[in-house]
Design a protein around this motif. Structure first.
Motif, mmCIF file in Angstrom:
data_model
loop_
_atom_site.group_PDB
_atom_site.id
_atom_site.type_symbol
_atom_site.label_atom_id
_atom_site.label_comp_id
_atom_site.label_asym_id
_atom_site.label_seq_id
_atom_site.Cartn_x
_atom_site.Cartn_y
_atom_site.Cartn_z
ATOM 1 N N VAL A 199 4.786 21.021 -6.185
ATOM 2 C CA VAL A 199 4.643 19.658 -6.688
ATOM 3 C C VAL A 199 5.115 18.669 -5.626
ATOM 4 O O VAL A 199 6.258 18.718 -5.184
ATOM 5 C CB VAL A 199 5.477 19.482 -7.977
ATOM 6 N N THR A 200 4.237 17.763 -5.219
ATOM 7 C CA THR A 200 4.618 16.824 -4.160
ATOM 8 C C THR A 200 3.688 15.633 -4.115
ATOM 9 O O THR A 200 2.533 15.705 -4.544
ATOM 10 C CB THR A 200 4.612 17.518 -2.782
ATOM 11 N N ARG A 201 4.220 14.523 -3.627
ATOM 12 C CA ARG A 201 3.418 13.356 -3.256
ATOM 13 C C ARG A 201 3.580 13.060 -1.769
ATOM 14 O O ARG A 201 2.923 12.184 -1.237
ATOM 15 C CB ARG A 201 3.887 12.117 -4.033
ATOM 16 N N SER A 202 4.481 13.767 -1.111
ATOM 17 C CA SER A 202 4.824 13.518 0.282
ATOM 18 C C SER A 202 3.658 13.891 1.206
ATOM 19 O O SER A 202 3.080 14.973 1.086
ATOM 20 C CB SER A 202 6.069 14.333 0.652
ATOM 21 N N GLU A 203 3.339 12.994 2.127
ATOM 22 C CA GLU A 203 2.260 13.272 3.074
ATOM 23 C C GLU A 203 2.590 14.482 3.947
ATOM 24 O O GLU A 203 1.716 15.298 4.245
ATOM 25 C CB GLU A 203 2.008 12.040 3.949
ATOM 26 N N SER A 204 3.855 14.594 4.369
ATOM 27 C CA SER A 204 4.225 15.724 5.227
ATOM 28 C C SER A 204 4.074 17.045 4.469
ATOM 29 O O SER A 204 3.635 18.048 5.042
ATOM 30 C CB SER A 204 5.661 15.564 5.725
ATOM 31 N N LEU A 258 0.816 -1.216 0.000
ATOM 32 C CA LEU A 258 0.000 0.000 0.000
ATOM 33 C C LEU A 258 0.847 1.263 0.000
ATOM 34 O O LEU A 258 0.351 2.340 -0.302
ATOM 35 C CB LEU A 258 -0.935 -0.004 1.216
ATOM 36 N N HIS A 259 2.126 1.124 0.354
ATOM 37 C CA HIS A 259 3.017 2.280 0.315
ATOM 38 C C HIS A 259 3.320 2.606 -1.140
ATOM 39 O O HIS A 259 3.672 1.741 -1.922
ATOM 40 C CB HIS A 259 4.298 1.984 1.087
ATOM 41 N N ASN A 260 3.177 3.856 -1.538
ATOM 42 C CA ASN A 260 3.364 4.263 -2.933
ATOM 43 C C ASN A 260 2.397 3.545 -3.871
ATOM 44 O O ASN A 260 2.751 3.172 -4.988
ATOM 45 C CB ASN A 260 4.805 4.017 -3.406
ATOM 46 N N LEU A 261 1.180 3.336 -3.417
ATOM 47 C CA LEU A 261 0.154 2.682 -4.218
ATOM 48 C C LEU A 261 -0.172 3.523 -5.445
ATOM 49 O O LEU A 261 -0.251 4.751 -5.377
ATOM 50 C CB LEU A 261 -1.099 2.486 -3.369
ATOM 51 N N SER A 262 -0.376 2.841 -6.582
ATOM 52 C CA SER A 262 -0.729 3.530 -7.825
ATOM 53 C C SER A 262 -1.994 2.909 -8.396
ATOM 54 O O SER A 262 -2.156 1.687 -8.378
ATOM 55 C CB SER A 262 0.412 3.425 -8.845
ATOM 56 N N ILE A 263 -2.885 3.758 -8.912
ATOM 57 C CA ILE A 263 -4.148 3.290 -9.490
ATOM 58 C C ILE A 263 -4.263 3.816 -10.912
ATOM 59 O O ILE A 263 -4.140 5.026 -11.147
ATOM 60 C CB ILE A 263 -5.358 3.752 -8.653
ATOM 61 N N LEU A 264 -4.493 2.901 -11.860
ATOM 62 C CA LEU A 264 -4.719 3.277 -13.254
ATOM 63 C C LEU A 264 -6.219 3.464 -13.464
ATOM 64 O O LEU A 264 -7.000 2.519 -13.287
ATOM 65 C CB LEU A 264 -4.165 2.192 -14.180
ATOM 66 N N THR A 304 -9.172 8.717 -0.030
ATOM 67 C CA THR A 304 -9.585 8.627 1.374
ATOM 68 C C THR A 304 -8.814 7.528 2.112
ATOM 69 O O THR A 304 -7.774 7.774 2.686
ATOM 70 C CB THR A 304 -11.107 8.372 1.466
ATOM 71 N N ARG A 305 -9.297 6.293 2.042
ATOM 72 C CA ARG A 305 -8.731 5.219 2.857
ATOM 73 C C ARG A 305 -7.394 4.699 2.345
ATOM 74 O O ARG A 305 -6.573 4.226 3.124
ATOM 75 C CB ARG A 305 -9.725 4.050 2.933
ATOM 76 N N PHE A 306 -7.191 4.761 1.038
ATOM 77 C CA PHE A 306 -5.989 4.170 0.450
ATOM 78 C C PHE A 306 -5.293 5.200 -0.433
ATOM 79 O O PHE A 306 -5.450 5.166 -1.657
ATOM 80 C CB PHE A 306 -6.354 2.922 -0.370
ATOM 81 N N PRO A 307 -4.555 6.135 0.166
ATOM 82 C CA PRO A 307 -3.928 7.206 -0.618
ATOM 83 C C PRO A 307 -3.096 6.646 -1.770
ATOM 84 O O PRO A 307 -2.285 5.729 -1.585
ATOM 85 C CB PRO A 307 -3.047 7.922 0.408
ATOM 86 N N ALA A 308 -3.323 7.179 -2.961
ATOM 87 C CA ALA A 308 -2.680 6.612 -4.144
ATOM 88 C C ALA A 308 -2.319 7.704 -5.134
ATOM 89 O O ALA A 308 -2.874 8.809 -5.114
ATOM 90 C CB ALA A 308 -3.613 5.597 -4.815
ATOM 91 N N THR A 309 -1.391 7.361 -6.020
ATOM 92 C CA THR A 309 -1.088 8.181 -7.182
ATOM 93 C C THR A 309 -1.929 7.645 -8.338
ATOM 94 O O THR A 309 -1.973 6.433 -8.571
ATOM 95 C CB THR A 309 0.400 8.082 -7.551
ATOM 96 N N PHE A 310 -2.603 8.542 -9.048
ATOM 97 C CA PHE A 310 -3.479 8.125 -10.138
ATOM 98 C C PHE A 310 -2.764 8.287 -11.482
ATOM 99 O O PHE A 310 -2.028 9.245 -11.701
ATOM 100 C CB PHE A 310 -4.760 8.956 -10.139
ATOM 101 N N TYR A 311 -3.030 7.334 -12.381
ATOM 102 C CA TYR A 311 -2.484 7.387 -13.731
ATOM 103 C C TYR A 311 -3.616 7.315 -14.750
ATOM 104 O O TYR A 311 -4.667 6.719 -14.492
ATOM 105 C CB TYR A 311 -1.515 6.221 -13.983
ATOM 106 N N GLN A 312 -3.390 7.916 -15.908
ATOM 107 C CA GLN A 312 -4.293 7.803 -17.045
ATOM 108 C C GLN A 312 -3.486 7.403 -18.267
ATOM 109 O O GLN A 312 -2.317 7.785 -18.413
ATOM 110 C CB GLN A 312 -5.000 9.133 -17.317
#
Length: 495
Positions: free
Chosen positions: A178-183, A96-102, A120-128
């Motif tokens: 530009v960031t993906r970092s939670e902090s 789940l760490h660095n999860l990605s969703i297409l 929400t529950r599963f923070p992810a990076t989205f791709y298209q």
């Protein structure tokens, strides 16, 4: 750095890819970005999907798993939600760490569910993925509260799609961060809150971490956004002109004062005054500044008339002002006057998941600014070099290094060697290895392991992970010796 897991539905375009001799969204994404594993949901006939997966595994090295979803229909929101949730809940914490969703494959209902869960529950990076634009990171510019999930189960797919298309809050002021970092995301949220209020703000962090970027974003998101943003470098004040620069002067006040001139406080009237390198202010200036902050009044040099200015103050420093105040090097009363809304910006090396994401984003911006760089991309060996450098100059150093490397790269790939050549060689602040202090003693084997581990990583980066070449560079007899050393030091080819 690899994203751990790619999640997606298998869509019709994916199933057709083999017959049409195309990639389809899933294969295109696996080719465009490195993933340690991939897990897909499907609701097509098993035989058709199994044939596709066999073909897919022949195209990429990424381990692939599939899960059948029992759906009443491909637009049944409840079934889609349950299937997607079960799949995500089955993943390990590491996956789940660095999860990605297409998002591309599947129906609009499936896409809407991914957005709900990935926000929400599963923070992810989205791709298209599309034929026209290729594979891209998808920016979903709004947030969804986690407590919204229970009532969401009762919504139809169309209702959730409408929700997804609703205009988000006006956060455009922060789009350049530009960031993906939670902090960092937490800091952006706090900055948005500060933007709505008139309290002074103190931003601290190492040089190059983006302090002025945050200051401008706060101003642009505030009610003062249509008024001036005056940025001042306190470290560049000539001592004899500080008062004139801050408060302005009257004509004839001193030699060279050939006309009335407003100071920075006047220029910032109605807007924001940004004092960078705030910790560099001389003690005498700190006293005068404190008075202005207390009552917003000041007097021009050579004048007797008191002036007022309605300004909002944002200060920035790379110094520890709490420590400086405790030691008497900075006025404590001034520090507490300014340090109301405080933002601590982390160095780039502590922004988990941001380094390569930022590197790609910076290169994308550079291509727009320098069209001749079109087609340049950072190779695997280049990304390894980026990962291994500590970036003491933070984002500023990363940007200038990538630009130099891109300019010097002879091909479309920016290689590890290009980046090594572009890096400035700095003198280490640590004691040279041949001059370590023996007074307290130390473990010589630990020191030797430290040196060997450093050069093993460097050789792997320089050879794009090719063990045979790396072993030759290091003087090892064969690549098996290198493998044993990597195992000892816990070094992985993709680390």
């Amino acid at each position: 750095m690899f994203s751990n897991t790619l999640i997606s539905w298998i869509g019709q375009h994916d199933l057709d890819a083999r017959a049409n001799e195309t990639d389809g969204p899933i294969l295109a994404t696996l080719k465009a970005f490195p993933f340690k594993s991939a897990s897909f949901l499907y609701n097509y006939p098993d035989e058709q999907v199994n044939e596709y997966i066999t073909w897919l595994k022949g195209q990429v090295n990424t381990p692939v798993s599939i899960t059948r979803a029992e759906l009443q229909s491909p637009v049944h929101f409840g079934d889609i939600y349950e299937s997607a949730t079960q799949l995500l809940e089955s993943l390990s914490e590491r996956e789940l760490h660095n999860l990605s969703i297409l998002l591309s494959p599947g129906t609009p209902a499936m896409q809407a569910v991914w957005i709900l869960l990935g926000k929400t529950r599963f923070p992810a990076t989205f791709y298209q993925s599309s034929i026209q634009q290729g594979v891209q990171v998808a920016d979903i510019p709004f947030d969804i509260a986690a407590e919204y999930i229970p009532p969401a189960k009762s919504l139809s797919a169309g209702q959730l799609q409408t929700l997804s298309n609703t205009n988000p809050p006006d956060n455009a002021a922060f789009k350049d961060i530009v960031t993906r970092s939670e902090s960092m995301q937490t800091l952006i949220q706090r900055a948005r809150i500060l933007a709505e209020h008139e309290v002074p703000v103190l931003i601290d962090g190492e040089s190059g971490t983006g302090k002025e970027l945050f200051a401008r974003a706060i101003h642009n998101a505030s009610p003062r956004k249509d008024k001036p943003f005056i940025a001042v470098n306190c470290g560049a004040f000539p001592p004899e002109l500080i008062d004139s620069m801050l408060f302005g002067h009257k004509k004839g006040a001193f030699t060279g004062a050939i006309a009335d001139k407003p100071g920075y406080f006047e220029q910032a009237h109605g807007g924001t005054l940004f004092l960078d390198e705030f910790g560099e202010l001389e003690p005498a200036v700190q006293v005068r500044l404190l008075r202005v902050l207390q009552d917003k009044t000041f007097t021009r040099v050579g004048d007797t008339k008191e002036q007022t200015s309605d300004f909002r103050l944002i200060a920035a420093t790379n110094k520890n002002l709490i420590e400086a105040a405790a030691e008497g090097r900075f006025r404590e009363d001034l520090f507490y006057r300014v340090a109301v809304g405080v933002l601590h910006l982390p160095p780039l090396r502590e922004r988990n998941g941001d380094l390569l994401f930022l590197a790609d984003s910076l290169l994308h911006v550079m291509v727009k600014e320098y069209p001749l760089l079109e087609g340049k991309k950072i190779s695997a060996s280049g990304k390894n070099v980026i990962q291994q450098h500590r970036w003491p100059g933070n984002i500023r150093e990363l940007k200038s290094t990538i630009l130099r490397a891109a300019l010097w790269a002879t091909g479309s790939d920016i290689t590890g060697e290009d980046l090594l050549q572009a890096l400035f060689k700095t003198v280490s602040k640590q004691n040279p290895i041949m001059e370590r202090d023996l007074s307290q003693g130390f473990d010589i084997q630990v020191l030797l392991d430290e040196v060997e581990s450093h050069y093993v990583k460097k050789a792997l980066a320089q050879t794009a992970g090719q063990k045979t070449k790396a072993a030759e560079l290091l003087g090892y007899n064969n690549h098996q010796t290198l493998s044993k050393r990597m195992e000892k030091f816990g070094i992985h080819k993709d680390s």
